[in-house]
Design an enzyme around this catalytic site. Structure first.
Site, PDB file in Angstrom:
ATOM      1  N   LYS A  35      -0.547   2.936  11.878  1.00 31.70           N
ATOM      2  CA  LYS A  35      -0.554   2.049  11.119  1.00 31.70           C
ATOM      3  C   LYS A  35       1.001   2.094  10.821  1.00 31.70           C
ATOM      4  CE  LYS A  35      -2.309   2.971   6.869  1.00 31.70           C
ATOM      5  NZ  LYS A  35      -3.829   3.430   5.769  1.00 31.70           N
ATOM      6  N   ARG A 130     -10.938  -1.688  -3.357  1.00 30.30           N
ATOM      7  CA  ARG A 130      -9.983  -2.676  -2.721  1.00 30.30           C
ATOM      8  C   ARG A 130     -11.043  -3.485  -1.520  1.00 30.30           C
ATOM      9  NH1 ARG A 130      -5.765   1.182   0.911  1.00 30.30           N
ATOM     10  NH2 ARG A 130      -6.991   1.402   1.558  1.00 30.30           N
ATOM     11  N   TYR A 244      29.124  -0.475  -7.527  1.00 32.99           N
ATOM     12  CA  TYR A 244      29.446  -1.714  -8.578  1.00 32.99           C
ATOM     13  C   TYR A 244      28.741  -1.561 -10.216  1.00 32.99           C
ATOM     14  CZ  TYR A 244      28.093  -4.838  -3.891  1.00 32.99           C
ATOM     15  OH  TYR A 244      28.310  -5.211  -2.949  1.00 32.99           O
ATOM     16  N   MET A 292      24.092  -1.996  -0.752  1.00 32.28           N
ATOM     17  CA  MET A 292      22.916  -2.420   0.571  1.00 32.28           C
ATOM     18  C   MET A 292      22.966  -1.684   1.545  1.00 32.28           C
ATOM     19  SD  MET A 292      22.879  -6.080   2.316  1.00 32.28           S
ATOM     20  CE  MET A 292      22.615  -7.024   0.640  1.00 32.28           C
TER      21      MET A 292
HETATM   22  C1  LIG Z   1      -4.218   4.564   5.315  1.00 37.06           C
HETATM   23  C2  LIG Z   1      -5.159   4.859   5.703  1.00 37.06           C
HETATM   24  C3  LIG Z   1      -5.957   6.135   5.537  1.00 37.06           C
HETATM   25  C4  LIG Z   1      -4.592   6.978   6.121  1.00 37.06           C
HETATM   26  O1  LIG Z   1      -4.096   8.154   4.663  1.00 37.06           O
HETATM   27  P1  LIG Z   1      -2.909   9.091   4.686  1.00 37.06           P
HETATM   28  O2  LIG Z   1      -3.576   9.088   3.338  1.00 37.06           O
HETATM   29  O3  LIG Z   1      -1.912   8.099   5.286  1.00 37.06           O
HETATM   30  O4  LIG Z   1      -3.639  10.714   5.210  1.00 37.06           O
HETATM   31  C5  LIG Z   1      -6.907   6.424   5.853  1.00 37.06           C
HETATM   32  N1  LIG Z   1      -8.118   5.595   5.931  1.00 37.06           N
HETATM   33  C6  LIG Z   1      -7.526   4.464   5.483  1.00 37.06           C
HETATM   34  C7  LIG Z   1      -8.522   3.578   5.277  1.00 37.06           C
HETATM   35  C8  LIG Z   1      -6.183   4.274   5.751  1.00 37.06           C
HETATM   36  O5  LIG Z   1      -6.312   2.491   5.119  1.00 37.06           O
END
Ligand SMILES: *Cc1c(COP(=O)(O)O)cnc(C)c1O
Length: 346
Positions: A35, A130, A244, A292
């Site tokens: 992702k 979640r 800065y 930046m």
């Molecule tokens: C992002 C995610 C993963 C991968 O998790 P990592 O900790 O990066 O290995 C697996 N399952 C779900 C539901 C996730 O949101």
């Protein structure tokens, strides 16, 4: 060298996937979570390398990511959507042959009405609170949902990166109570859960960050190296300030290098005062506020002005940087700048 050079070692990504694959039994499938543009490292480069290595199951968050991945990988691999079946995604799910991991009652109804013949999976909430069907919901709809033949049932651990946390065991027990005896492949573990051991593996593991060299896979091969070009070097007297708001004052005369890179490139402002950049093996302290696009570095102890300084490397990884900025390796990876010249070792 106009911008920073980001080196991404796809061979290391592949080796990390193999190592995590070996951590589970042969009949447990090892998926790959890619992702957010493969955690910021480039979906179009990372995903084909993992497919070449033998990965056949991929997870992304959004349907748009799924469509992009389908175009990259072709028809064969299974692509699961962690956002499930969102309103408006039906056509994309069908066209790109994506497997939505349905994560609420409303999504279950939407999916079964809109695409009754499209494979889907189910997410259960086992305590992270979640996403996923909750205990009571699952009890109510399990029979109906199972009749539609989901291809995968999964849940997600909230504290798997901490082997001492009791939450993982509690979630494991709840997952078992909700799914034992259900004739559908199951998945509970991401990177952390994979490392917790075989009790957590079920039929599929879903590592993400471990593929890219991040904690908690401390045995991982490092994947990213980032070199920032030095734009200018100059001497400062004792008492002169850098950056800065004049937050750093030279305690003695020294030499400063200003490098090309800043918080717009994913180097958090919070890094200073704990950031070392490397000139070969020699650490050099960042001084003054991260701007930046620029960072000041004390190079008074070097024999020569360097052409570039290394911010990320094998001895100075994403988790070291994350620690200095009060964040986690995931956030460093997914923030890596779009301005860098990217080089892939495949
Ligand atoms: C992002 C995610 C993963 C991968 O998790 P990592 O900790 O990066 O290995 C697996 N399952 C779900 C539901 C996730 O949101």
């Amino acid at each position: 060298m106009p911008t920073g050079h980001l080196f991404i070692d796809l061979e290391a990504v592949a080796a990390n996937w193999r190592a995590l694959d070996r951590a589970s039994a042969a009949d447990c499938e090892t998926a790959a979570v890619v992702k957010a543009d493969a955690y910021g490292l480039g979906l179009a480069q990372v995903a084909p390398r993992l497919a070449q290595e033998g990965a056949r199951a991929f997870f992304v968050a959004t349907a748009a990511e799924g469509l992009e991945l389908r175009r990259i990988l072709g028809p064969e691999p299974r692509i699961y959507l962690l956002y499930g079946h969102m309103p408006g995604d039906t056509a994309t799910i069908q066209r790109a042959d994506l497997v939505p991991m349905v994560c609420s009652l409303a999504q279950l109804i939407l999916h079964l009405e809109a695409l009754p013949r499209q494979p889907f999976g189910l997410q259960l909430d086992t305590g992270m609170n979640r996403l996923g069907l909750r205990d009571g919901e699952w009890a109510e709809v399990a029979a109906h949902a199972l009749k539609a033949e989901p291809v995968l049932i999964m849940s997600h651990l909230a504290s798997a990166d901490d082997p001492d946390s009791s939450q993982s065991g509690e979630q494991l027990a709840r997952f078992r109570a909700m799914t034992d005896g259900v004739p559908v492949p199951r998945s509970l573990a991401a990177t952390g859960g994979t490392l917790l051991g075989p009790d957590y593996h079920f039929d599929m593991t879903r590592p993400g960050v471990g593929l890219f060299g991040g904690f908690p896979f401390t045995q991982a091969e490092p994947v990213v190296t980032l070199d920032l070009p030095v734009i200018a070097c100059f001497d400062v007297e004792a008492g002169e300030c850098v950056g800065y708001n004049a937050t750093w004052t030279a305690p003695a005369a020294t030499r400063i290098a200003t490098v090309a890179g800043g918080y717009a490139d994913g180097l958090p402002r919070a890094l200073q005062p704990d950031l070392d950049l490397m000139a070969g093996p020699v650490p050099c302290r960042a001084v003054g506020r991260v701007s930046m696009d620029l960072i000041g570095v004390d190079i008074g102890h070097l024999d020569n002005d360097p052409e570039a300084l290394r911010v990320l490397g094998p001895h100075h990884g994403i988790d070291t940087l994350a620690h200095a900025a009060g964040t986690i390796g995931y956030e460093i990876l997914t923030s890596l700048g779009r301005r860098y010249d990217r080089h892939y070792r495949s």
